[in-house]
Structure formats: structure tokens, C-alpha cells
Scaffold this motif. Structure first.
Motif, PDB file in Angstrom:
ATOM      1  N   LYS A  24     -23.660  10.132 -48.448  1.00 15.75           N
ATOM      2  CA  LYS A  24     -23.211   9.934 -49.830  1.00 15.75           C
ATOM      3  C   LYS A  24     -23.375   8.472 -50.205  1.00 15.75           C
ATOM      4  CE  LYS A  24     -20.160  13.811 -49.670  1.00 15.75           C
ATOM      5  NZ  LYS A  24     -18.906  14.297 -49.263  1.00 15.75           N
ATOM      6  N   GLY A  25     -24.309   8.192 -51.120  1.00 10.11           N
ATOM      7  CA  GLY A  25     -24.490   6.846 -51.619  1.00 10.11           C
ATOM      8  C   GLY A  25     -25.420   5.958 -50.811  1.00 10.11           C
ATOM      9  N   TYR A  26     -26.081   6.517 -49.799  1.00  4.05           N
ATOM     10  CA  TYR A  26     -27.035   5.756 -49.005  1.00  4.05           C
ATOM     11  C   TYR A  26     -27.991   6.733 -48.343  1.00  4.05           C
ATOM     12  CZ  TYR A  26     -24.353   7.165 -44.889  1.00  4.05           C
ATOM     13  OH  TYR A  26     -23.726   7.889 -43.918  1.00  4.05           O
ATOM     14  N   SER A  27     -29.016   6.216 -47.681  1.00  3.02           N
ATOM     15  CA  SER A  27     -29.954   7.031 -46.910  1.00  3.02           C
ATOM     16  C   SER A  27     -29.813   6.679 -45.437  1.00  3.02           C
ATOM     17  CB  SER A  27     -31.393   6.745 -47.357  1.00  3.02           C
ATOM     18  OG  SER A  27     -31.580   7.113 -48.700  1.00  3.02           O
ATOM     19  N   ASN A  28     -30.046   7.660 -44.571  1.00  2.00           N
ATOM     20  CA  ASN A  28     -30.016   7.393 -43.130  1.00  2.00           C
ATOM     21  C   ASN A  28     -31.202   6.547 -42.697  1.00  2.00           C
ATOM     22  OD1 ASN A  28     -27.648   8.726 -42.081  1.00  2.00           O
ATOM     23  ND2 ASN A  28     -28.584  10.607 -42.812  1.00  2.00           N
ATOM     24  N   GLY A  29     -32.325   6.732 -43.344  1.00  2.45           N
ATOM     25  CA  GLY A  29     -33.509   5.958 -42.999  1.00  2.45           C
ATOM     26  C   GLY A  29     -34.538   6.049 -44.104  1.00  2.45           C
ATOM     27  N   ILE A  30     -35.446   5.081 -44.120  1.00  2.82           N
ATOM     28  CA  ILE A  30     -36.510   5.034 -45.118  1.00  2.82           C
ATOM     29  C   ILE A  30     -37.770   4.525 -44.440  1.00  2.82           C
ATOM     30  CG2 ILE A  30     -37.321   3.879 -47.222  1.00  2.82           C
ATOM     31  CD1 ILE A  30     -34.509   3.932 -48.256  1.00  2.82           C
ATOM     32  N   ALA A  31     -38.905   5.147 -44.752  1.00  2.00           N
ATOM     33  CA  ALA A  31     -40.219   4.650 -44.343  1.00  2.00           C
ATOM     34  C   ALA A  31     -40.913   4.205 -45.626  1.00  2.00           C
ATOM     35  CB  ALA A  31     -41.018   5.751 -43.651  1.00  2.00           C
ATOM     36  N   ALA A  32     -41.570   3.040 -45.577  1.00  2.00           N
ATOM     37  CA  ALA A  32     -42.190   2.510 -46.794  1.00  2.00           C
ATOM     38  C   ALA A  32     -43.462   1.749 -46.468  1.00  2.00           C
ATOM     39  CB  ALA A  32     -41.205   1.596 -47.521  1.00  2.00           C
ATOM     40  N   ARG A  33     -44.320   1.651 -47.466  1.00  2.00           N
ATOM     41  CA  ARG A  33     -45.568   0.912 -47.341  1.00  2.00           C
ATOM     42  C   ARG A  33     -45.698   0.004 -48.556  1.00  2.00           C
ATOM     43  NH1 ARG A  33     -50.040   4.919 -46.591  1.00  2.00           N
ATOM     44  NH2 ARG A  33     -48.718   5.157 -44.808  1.00  2.00           N
ATOM     45  N   ARG A 106     -24.476   2.086 -59.857  1.00  2.00           N
ATOM     46  CA  ARG A 106     -25.368   2.895 -60.692  1.00  2.00           C
ATOM     47  C   ARG A 106     -25.860   2.124 -61.905  1.00  2.00           C
ATOM     48  NH1 ARG A 106     -21.562   6.456 -59.004  1.00  2.00           N
ATOM     49  NH2 ARG A 106     -20.393   6.367 -60.948  1.00  2.00           N
ATOM     50  N   GLU A 107     -24.997   1.277 -62.469  1.00  2.00           N
ATOM     51  CA  GLU A 107     -25.378   0.486 -63.639  1.00  2.00           C
ATOM     52  C   GLU A 107     -26.465  -0.537 -63.293  1.00  2.00           C
ATOM     53  OE1 GLU A 107     -23.289  -2.852 -66.456  1.00  2.00           O
ATOM     54  OE2 GLU A 107     -22.073  -1.106 -65.919  1.00  2.00           O
ATOM     55  N   VAL A 108     -26.368  -1.156 -62.134  1.00  2.00           N
ATOM     56  CA  VAL A 108     -27.297  -2.222 -61.760  1.00  2.00           C
ATOM     57  C   VAL A 108     -28.501  -1.682 -60.983  1.00  2.00           C
ATOM     58  CG1 VAL A 108     -27.554  -4.405 -60.499  1.00  2.00           C
ATOM     59  CG2 VAL A 108     -25.431  -3.915 -61.731  1.00  2.00           C
ATOM     60  N   ILE A 109     -28.267  -0.820 -60.013  1.00  2.00           N
ATOM     61  CA  ILE A 109     -29.328  -0.345 -59.116  1.00  2.00           C
ATOM     62  C   ILE A 109     -29.869   1.010 -59.554  1.00  2.00           C
ATOM     63  CG2 ILE A 109     -29.910   0.222 -56.713  1.00  2.00           C
ATOM     64  CD1 ILE A 109     -29.263  -2.762 -57.163  1.00  2.00           C
ATOM     65  N   GLY A 110     -29.073   1.808 -60.193  1.00  2.00           N
ATOM     66  CA  GLY A 110     -29.511   3.151 -60.596  1.00  2.00           C
ATOM     67  C   GLY A 110     -29.203   4.157 -59.512  1.00  2.00           C
ATOM     68  N   ARG A 111     -30.054   5.162 -59.399  1.00  2.00           N
ATOM     69  CA  ARG A 111     -29.831   6.234 -58.435  1.00  2.00           C
ATOM     70  C   ARG A 111     -30.719   6.069 -57.196  1.00  2.00           C
ATOM     71  NH1 ARG A 111     -26.141   9.309 -59.183  1.00  2.00           N
ATOM     72  NH2 ARG A 111     -26.942  10.937 -57.828  1.00  2.00           N
ATOM     73  N   ASN A 112     -30.942   4.834 -56.791  1.00  2.00           N
ATOM     74  CA  ASN A 112     -31.671   4.521 -55.569  1.00  2.00           C
ATOM     75  C   ASN A 112     -30.647   4.313 -54.460  1.00  2.00           C
ATOM     76  OD1 ASN A 112     -33.758   3.698 -53.789  1.00  2.00           O
ATOM     77  ND2 ASN A 112     -33.278   1.576 -54.230  1.00  2.00           N
ATOM     78  N   PHE A 113     -30.816   5.018 -53.361  1.00  2.00           N
ATOM     79  CA  PHE A 113     -29.850   4.936 -52.272  1.00  2.00           C
ATOM     80  C   PHE A 113     -30.546   4.511 -50.984  1.00  2.00           C
ATOM     81  CE2 PHE A 113     -26.715   6.380 -55.019  1.00  2.00           C
ATOM     82  CZ  PHE A 113     -27.197   7.464 -55.740  1.00  2.00           C
TER      83      PHE A 113
END
Length: 141
Positions: A24-33, A106-113
């Protein structure tokens, strides 16, 4: 194994192992390029190093705004943030501020977790600071 969910841009992939409860409100992990942007710890003061509030949620909101401003210098946006670390002085103060923090976030970052960590620390370098937040972003190529 379940197919990982995709974040708003295709170069960022949310990693959620099959069978795990959804965070809730975060991700366990992210892969990015893409282009890495590392943002040093930001606290709840304005661009002139002035605090306008001693309220935890207000300071957190300002720190998030500071992160977004630094990220913008690299051409990034809040949805490019893939990791945050929150350093808080008082775990109970942080937990009590959840509703206000959620609105400010949510106001500053939005729905990115992004992947997140929060730790209670003995102190911060600025005596008036209640929270310090660092972030990492990946701006897609």
C-alpha cells in the motif's frame, strides 16, 4: 509466475512476486531503463533554506516538492521516481500523519508508487527538520 505490472511509461516495470500481498503506497521492486538521476536528501525547507512549518506532513510535502524541483532540472517528472528513502525522527509522528501524508504525496507525486524505505533516525543535520527524503529516478531514453 505472474506478469509484472507496468508503470505509466514502458521503460519502468513494477516487480510484484506472485502470491505476495499488494503493498500500500509503495512498490516491492522496480526494474527500469534510462538515465539515472540521484537526488540527495531533501528536507522541509524552501529554496531559500527557510522552514515555514514544524508540522510533519507539511515538511514532508515541501521535501517532496524539493525532490520534484531537482528532478525537473534533469528533465524528469514525478512518475520517473523509482526509489525513495524516508528518514524520520519519530515513527509515531510519521504513522499519525498518514492521512495528511497521503494527500500531500498524491498532490505532489501523483499515483506513482516507487520502491520505498522508511527508517527512524536519532537526528537530522538541520535541527528544525522532522523528515528527510532522498530519491532515485530513471528518465526513459
Amino acid at each position: 509466475m505472474r506478469t509484472p505490472q507496468l508503470a505509466p511509461q514502458s521503460d519502468i516495470q513494477i516487480l510484484q512476486p506472485a502470491g505476495w500481498a499488494a503493498p500500500k503506497g509503495y512498490s516491492n521492486g522496480i526494474a527500469a531503463r534510462g538515465r539515472s538521476v540521484v537526488i540527495g536528501g531533501q528536507i522541509g525547507w524552501d529554496s531559500q533554506c527557510r522552514f515555514h512549518s514544524s508540522d510533519f506532513a507539511e515538511q514532508a510535502k515541501q521535501a517532496l516538492q524539493n525532490i520534484v524541483a531537482v528532478l525537473a532540472e534533469a528533465g524528469g517528472r514525478p512518475e520517473h521516481i523509482i526509489r525513495m528513502t524516508w528518514y524520520v525522527l519519530d515513527k509515531r509522528e510519521y504513522l499519525a500523519a498518514y492521512p495528511q501524508l497521503g494527500r500531500a504525496y498524491r498532490e505532489v507525486i501523483g499515483r506513482n508508487f516507487p520502491a520505498m524505505t522508511a527508517v527512524q533516525v536519532a537526528g537530522l543535520m538541520e535541527d528544525a527538520a522532522r523528515v528527510e527524503i532522498e530519491a532515485t529516478a530513471i528518465i526513459p531514453d
